[in-house]
Design a protein around this motif. Structure first.
Motif, short mmCIF file in Angstrom:
data_model
loop_
_atom_site.label_atom_id
_atom_site.label_comp_id
_atom_site.label_asym_id
_atom_site.label_seq_id
_atom_site.Cartn_x
_atom_site.Cartn_y
_atom_site.Cartn_z
N LEU A 67 -14.73 -7.75 11.69
CA LEU A 67 -13.34 -7.50 12.07
C LEU A 67 -12.41 -7.33 10.88
CD1 LEU A 67 -11.12 -7.77 14.36
CD2 LEU A 67 -11.18 -10.20 13.85
N VAL A 68 -12.61 -8.16 9.88
CA VAL A 68 -11.66 -8.21 8.78
C VAL A 68 -12.10 -7.35 7.60
CG1 VAL A 68 -10.48 -9.73 7.16
CG2 VAL A 68 -11.02 -10.54 9.46
N VAL A 69 -11.24 -6.45 7.22
CA VAL A 69 -11.53 -5.59 6.08
C VAL A 69 -11.13 -6.27 4.78
CG1 VAL A 69 -11.08 -3.33 5.07
CG2 VAL A 69 -11.07 -3.60 7.56
N ASP A 70 -9.99 -6.92 4.82
CA ASP A 70 -9.45 -7.53 3.61
C ASP A 70 -8.43 -8.59 4.02
OD1 ASP A 70 -8.37 -8.15 1.18
OD2 ASP A 70 -7.35 -6.23 0.89
N TRP A 71 -8.66 -9.81 3.57
CA TRP A 71 -7.76 -10.90 3.97
C TRP A 71 -6.40 -10.82 3.31
CZ3 TRP A 71 -8.73 -13.70 8.04
CH2 TRP A 71 -10.06 -13.90 8.45
N ALA A 72 -6.33 -10.24 2.15
CA ALA A 72 -5.11 -10.32 1.34
C ALA A 72 -3.82 -9.92 2.06
CB ALA A 72 -5.29 -9.52 0.06
N PRO A 73 -3.81 -8.81 2.79
CA PRO A 73 -2.52 -8.42 3.38
C PRO A 73 -1.96 -9.45 4.37
CG PRO A 73 -4.04 -6.58 3.40
CD PRO A 73 -4.83 -7.79 2.99
N LEU A 74 -2.81 -10.27 4.94
CA LEU A 74 -2.31 -11.29 5.87
C LEU A 74 -2.02 -12.61 5.19
CD1 LEU A 74 -4.43 -10.75 9.12
CD2 LEU A 74 -2.02 -10.23 8.73
N ASN A 75 -2.33 -12.69 3.92
CA ASN A 75 -2.07 -13.91 3.16
C ASN A 75 -0.56 -14.07 2.96
OD1 ASN A 75 -1.65 -15.80 1.15
ND2 ASN A 75 -3.38 -15.13 -0.09
N PRO A 76 0.00 -15.17 3.48
CA PRO A 76 1.46 -15.32 3.39
C PRO A 76 1.97 -15.46 1.96
CG PRO A 76 0.45 -17.28 4.35
CD PRO A 76 -0.64 -16.27 4.21
N ALA A 77 1.07 -15.70 1.01
CA ALA A 77 1.52 -15.85 -0.38
C ALA A 77 1.46 -14.53 -1.13
CB ALA A 77 0.67 -16.90 -1.10
N VAL A 78 0.94 -13.50 -0.47
CA VAL A 78 0.85 -12.20 -1.13
C VAL A 78 2.07 -11.35 -0.79
CG1 VAL A 78 -0.38 -10.00 -1.13
CG2 VAL A 78 -1.66 -12.14 -1.26
N HIS A 79 2.69 -10.81 -1.81
CA HIS A 79 3.87 -9.99 -1.59
C HIS A 79 3.54 -8.52 -1.72
CE1 HIS A 79 5.90 -13.77 -3.34
NE2 HIS A 79 5.83 -13.87 -2.04
N LEU A 80 3.99 -7.74 -0.76
CA LEU A 80 3.77 -6.31 -0.86
C LEU A 80 4.70 -5.73 -1.93
CD1 LEU A 80 3.54 -5.30 2.90
CD2 LEU A 80 1.75 -6.04 1.34
N THR A 81 4.23 -4.66 -2.57
CA THR A 81 5.05 -4.11 -3.65
C THR A 81 6.29 -3.41 -3.12
OG1 THR A 81 3.57 -2.20 -3.57
CG2 THR A 81 3.21 -3.81 -5.33
N ASP A 82 6.26 -3.05 -1.85
CA ASP A 82 7.40 -2.35 -1.30
C ASP A 82 7.89 -3.05 -0.03
OD1 ASP A 82 9.33 -0.49 -1.11
OD2 ASP A 82 8.03 1.14 -0.41
N PRO A 83 8.84 -3.96 -0.17
CA PRO A 83 9.29 -4.76 0.98
C PRO A 83 9.80 -3.88 2.11
CG PRO A 83 10.27 -5.55 -1.07
CD PRO A 83 9.60 -4.25 -1.38
N VAL A 84 9.46 -4.27 3.33
CA VAL A 84 9.84 -3.47 4.49
C VAL A 84 11.26 -3.80 4.96
CG1 VAL A 84 8.98 -2.68 6.72
CG2 VAL A 84 7.45 -3.87 5.14
N GLY A 85 12.06 -2.78 5.17
CA GLY A 85 13.36 -2.96 5.80
C GLY A 85 14.32 -3.89 5.08
N ARG A 86 14.37 -3.82 3.75
CA ARG A 86 15.25 -4.72 3.02
C ARG A 86 16.27 -3.95 2.19
NH1 ARG A 86 14.69 -10.30 3.88
NH2 ARG A 86 15.71 -9.39 5.65
N GLY A 87 16.51 -2.73 2.59
CA GLY A 87 17.40 -1.85 1.84
C GLY A 87 18.70 -2.48 1.40
N PRO A 88 19.50 -2.98 2.35
CA PRO A 88 20.83 -3.51 1.99
C PRO A 88 20.78 -4.62 0.93
CG PRO A 88 20.60 -3.30 4.36
CD PRO A 88 19.26 -3.00 3.78
N VAL A 89 19.87 -5.58 1.09
CA VAL A 89 19.81 -6.68 0.11
C VAL A 89 19.40 -6.14 -1.25
CG1 VAL A 89 19.11 -9.06 -0.13
CG2 VAL A 89 18.72 -7.88 2.01
N LEU A 90 18.45 -5.23 -1.24
CA LEU A 90 18.01 -4.65 -2.51
C LEU A 90 19.18 -4.00 -3.23
CD1 LEU A 90 14.51 -3.12 -1.67
CD2 LEU A 90 15.03 -4.85 -3.39
N GLU A 91 20.00 -3.31 -2.47
CA GLU A 91 21.17 -2.67 -3.07
C GLU A 91 22.10 -3.70 -3.69
OE1 GLU A 91 21.92 0.36 -3.79
OE2 GLU A 91 20.03 1.09 -2.95
#
Length: 382
Positions: free
Chosen positions: A19-43
DNA sequence: GATCCACGGGAATACACGGATG
DNA sequence: CATCCGTGTATTCCCGTGGATC
């Protein structure tokens, strides 16, 4: 993860990989390089850091927001991005000027406050991030590090924006300490404390990171699950269910999703079932400490935690210590002290043990305050 | 020889409880 | 009855020692 990597991953995957291809993306300590839907704060943050684009040091700015709102993810992603851009700029300067000095460039450094509790550690991480050569970890005094740091930020205009994550008023690592440690290079460094709330007497600017909306959280879960699991293994309804339960806390939501995937995988299921979601949610304590904090513990503490999870419900701290000590080269008394310390840090919690009429002060037992399924699985994978 | 830090031991302190004391 | 005291544990705190590194 870029496209090539994604394709490679599919390509080399064996038909019965599970079932699992890669655990990393579900790891709560792993940060994606491109945060989803955070435009305003980033600005807002980019506004605060704007002087950097004119070769100047920005003012201090605190980044605050509720637990699981993605503060760390945001800062990591932003700093990486800025270093990339500004760094490229520096390269250009280096190649066009013979001196090759990093004139004017501002570096972005994020310090994991958990790993940098002493002045020595803090200065070391900072120095290590700023200079190319390796920095000695032993055999050299704190004074020497301080001198070295002063040199680095001295004559040539080397400057840095230093995020310290997390800084809480309640923690022993207070802004006052940071200021003191940074005093020798105060003019060359902007401080960015990251935490739940702005530090006590914070005079500088503050950027607030709002809690994720339910919709954003569902997005995050489905995005990450799609990277982690076989396609179609994690349903939209299940993402919604976890998002509802997590109430805006991305950390806990991911921990639950991870746990659900873990449960399904252990049951050899070919997709995550509702019962797995239940199990995943159950394995996230309330309240739950940041998993990154558990990961940044010293190796020996993590081994103690791992051993503790394997024990069969020890009814007192002492019993737990004895059990752990059996599978470890540490003494029972040391393990016991570790357990108390971990409880003090909030990684474990002491609860009153059932009083069975013994003499003396009534004992307590410890329970995990971290996502156990995530911890155990990542331990096995490592 | 100097440095920082992890271990481990153990002292000091806190707490629970029952019984003695004022 | 309220308080103190003694005993036995639990918990916290401290410090000497030694490893690893410079």
């Amino acid at each position: 993860m870029d496209l090539t990597e994604r394709i490679a991953r599919r390509w080399k995957r064996s038909p019965e990989a599970g079932l699992v291809v890669d655990w990393a993306p579900l790891n709560p300590a792993v940060h994606l390089t491109d945060p989803v839907g955070r435009g305003p704060v980033l600005e807002r943050l980019l506004d605060a850091f704007d002087p950097v684009f004119r070769q100047r040091l920005p003012d201090d700015v605190a980044v605050v927001g509720p637990k699981g709102s993605g503060k760390s993810a945001l800062v990591s992603a932003l700093f990486a991005g800025l270093n990339d851009q500004v760094g490229r700029d520096r390269e250009r300067i280096r190649t066009t000027t013979r001196a090759g000095s990093a004139e004017g460039a501002v570096r972005f450094v994020r310090v994991d406050a958990h790993r940098a509790r002493s002045e020595f550690r803090f200065l070391h991480t900072l120095l290590d991030a700023v200079v190319d050569e390796s920095v000695p970890e032993r055999g050299v005094g704190t004074d020497a590090l301080r001198d070295r740091l002063t040199d680095e930020f001295g004559a040539p205009t080397r400057r840095a924006v230093v995020a310290v994550d997390p800084v809480t008023d309640l923690e022993d690592l207070a802004v006052a300490d940071l200021r003191e440690w940074l005093a020798p290079v105060a003019d060359a460094v902007a401080l960015v404390p990251v935490g739940r709330e702005a530090p006590g007497e914070w005079a500088g600017e503050t950027v607030r990171v709002p809690e994720y909306s339910r919709h954003a959280l569902v997005d995050i879960l489905t995005t990450r699950a799609a990277q982690a699991l076989e396609s179609g293994a994690f349903g939209h309804d299940q993402a919604r269910r976890i998002a509802d339960w997590a109430g805006g806390d991305a950390h806990d939501a991911l921990a639950a999703a991870f746990g659900a995937a873990d449960a399904a995988d252990r049951a050899d299921a070919d997709r995550v079932r509702d019962a797995d979601v239940d199990a995943g949610i159950d394995a996230v304590p309330d309240p739950c400490v940041n998993f990154g904090r558990v990961l940044s513990l010293p190796e020996n503490r993590r081994r103690v935690l791992a051993a503790l999870l394997e024990l069969d419900e020890p009814s007192t701290v002492r019993e737990a210590a004895a059990g752990v000590a059996r599978t470890s080269d540490l003494t029972e008394s040391t393990v016991e002290r570790f357990l108390y310390e971990l409880a003090e840090e909030g990684i474990l919690e002491r609860v009153e043990a059932s009083t069975d009429g013994g003499e003396g002060r009534t004992p307590s037992r410890v329970v995990a305050r971290f996502p156990a399924r995530v911890f155990r699985r990542l331990g096995e994978e490592a």
